[in-house]
Design an enzyme around this catalytic site. Structure first.
Site, mmCIF file in Angstrom:
data_model
loop_
_atom_site.group_PDB
_atom_site.id
_atom_site.type_symbol
_atom_site.label_atom_id
_atom_site.label_comp_id
_atom_site.label_asym_id
_atom_site.label_seq_id
_atom_site.Cartn_x
_atom_site.Cartn_y
_atom_site.Cartn_z
ATOM 1 N N ASP A 195 0.696 -1.206 0.062
ATOM 2 C CA ASP A 195 -0.007 -0.047 0.100
ATOM 3 C C ASP A 195 0.877 1.317 -0.026
ATOM 4 O O ASP A 195 2.065 1.269 -0.153
ATOM 5 C CB ASP A 195 -0.990 0.064 1.263
ATOM 6 C CG ASP A 195 -0.185 -0.210 2.380
ATOM 7 O OD1 ASP A 195 1.173 -0.158 2.630
ATOM 8 O OD2 ASP A 195 -0.902 -0.780 3.589
ATOM 9 N N ASN A 245 -7.919 -1.770 14.006
ATOM 10 C CA ASN A 245 -9.129 -1.967 13.716
ATOM 11 C C ASN A 245 -9.488 -3.168 12.663
ATOM 12 O O ASN A 245 -10.594 -3.338 12.222
ATOM 13 C CB ASN A 245 -9.493 -0.487 12.904
ATOM 14 C CG ASN A 245 -8.814 -0.455 11.774
ATOM 15 O OD1 ASN A 245 -7.899 -1.389 11.116
ATOM 16 N ND2 ASN A 245 -8.838 0.820 11.185
ATOM 17 N N HIS A 280 -7.975 -3.829 9.852
ATOM 18 C CA HIS A 280 -7.717 -3.750 8.484
ATOM 19 C C HIS A 280 -6.165 -4.412 7.913
ATOM 20 O O HIS A 280 -5.442 -4.634 8.850
ATOM 21 C CB HIS A 280 -7.198 -2.228 8.093
ATOM 22 C CG HIS A 280 -6.017 -1.602 8.815
ATOM 23 N ND1 HIS A 280 -5.875 -0.277 8.565
ATOM 24 C CD2 HIS A 280 -4.856 -1.952 8.764
ATOM 25 C CE1 HIS A 280 -4.796 0.188 9.043
ATOM 26 N NE2 HIS A 280 -4.144 -0.974 9.545
ATOM 27 N N GLU A 322 -9.944 -1.195 4.902
ATOM 28 C CA GLU A 322 -10.638 -0.630 6.347
ATOM 29 C C GLU A 322 -11.913 -1.459 6.510
ATOM 30 O O GLU A 322 -12.617 -2.004 5.718
ATOM 31 C CB GLU A 322 -10.897 0.962 6.140
ATOM 32 C CG GLU A 322 -9.402 1.566 5.947
ATOM 33 C CD GLU A 322 -8.459 1.824 7.094
ATOM 34 O OE1 GLU A 322 -8.385 0.779 7.617
ATOM 35 O OE2 GLU A 322 -8.029 2.868 7.480
#
Ligand code: PGA
Length: 242
Positions: free
Chosen positions: A67, A136, A138, A143
């Site tokens: 990413d 979270n 991800h 996400e």
């Protein structure tokens, strides 16, 4: 999915480095995908040390990045571009012609995504991917709530990702979007290594590895990936059911 729990980060990193090296030994033309972040730092150090010691040839493999931050110049030391060069590509002697990274500054981000998708397809998929996990859930910038069928795409960052992301930058940097491989490419890799250490990852690992798979926790789909290896330390594993 196989889960391996290690005494400490050192042992975890050693196993992860060995798994990456095994991929290259088995197929020198492998397509390797690397994440940045804190989790793989020691793995990358050991990978470069061991590759040197064992004289493993990385000149024929291809490397991509998982990413990148959008609208952050490559000169910024917090970019994946910068970090992967410093931590891996320079020490391993991997040349520019072997590498494809997302350009988060590109005018046409859709084209960046297409370029990456075509590259992966042309190599018949990713042989080994190294990822971390966000608190979270991800993976990359996939996400919570992400469409699991996406390939490379641009994503608005979750509040917690923006907050955690600030730690990677030595200067104040505005981050709001990321460009990332999609979950279909992450889960489709022939070898998937998920690395996590420390207490801060314990709760999300429990949700990801032992909860019902849900888009709200993208990493939870790793349970369905037979070839996935989850390498975690004791603290990160501390909330898993026995
Ligand atoms: P970390 O980040 O390795 O720095 O903990 C992981 C992630 O957010 O994917």
């Amino acid at each position: 999915m196989t889960i391996r729990v290690f005494e400490d980060t050192e042992q975890l990193a050693s196993a992860a480095a060995e798994a990456i090296l095994d991929t290259v030994k088995a197929n020198p033309y492998s397509l390797l995908c690397f994440a940045t972040g804190n989790s793989p730092v020691r793995t990358y150090q050991l990978l470069t040390e061991n590759a040197f010691r064992e004289n493993i040839d990385f000149t024929r493999c291809r490397c991509i990045g998982l990413d990148e931050w959008v609208q952050v110049p490559r000169t910024n030391s917090g970019t994946c571009y910068h970090l992967l060069r410093e931590q891996l590509f320079i020490p391993l002697g991997i040349k520019e012609s072997q590498i494809l990274l997302f350009d988060g500054m590109a005018q046409d981000l859709e084209q960046e995504c297409s370029k990456m998708n075509s590259f992966i397809q042309a190599q018949s998929g990713v042989d080994c991917i190294v990822v971390g996990i966000g608190t979270n859930g991800h993976i990359g910038f996939n996400e919570p709530g992400v469409d699991m069928n996406l390939q490379a795409h641009v994503q608005d960052l979750h509040e917690s990702t923006v907050k955690a992301g600030a730690h990677y930058f030595s200067q104040p940097t505005v981050i709001s979007r990321g460009i990332t491989l999609g979950m279909t490419q992450v889960l489709g890799a022939r070898k998937l290594l998920l690395l996590a250490n420390g207490k801060s990852k314990a709760a999300i690992l429990r949700a990801s590895l032992q909860g019902i798979p849900t888009r709200k926790v993208p990493a939870s789909f790793i349970q369905q990936a037979d070839h996935a290896m989850v390498l975690i330390d004791k603290e990160a594993a501390s909330e898993l059911y026995q």
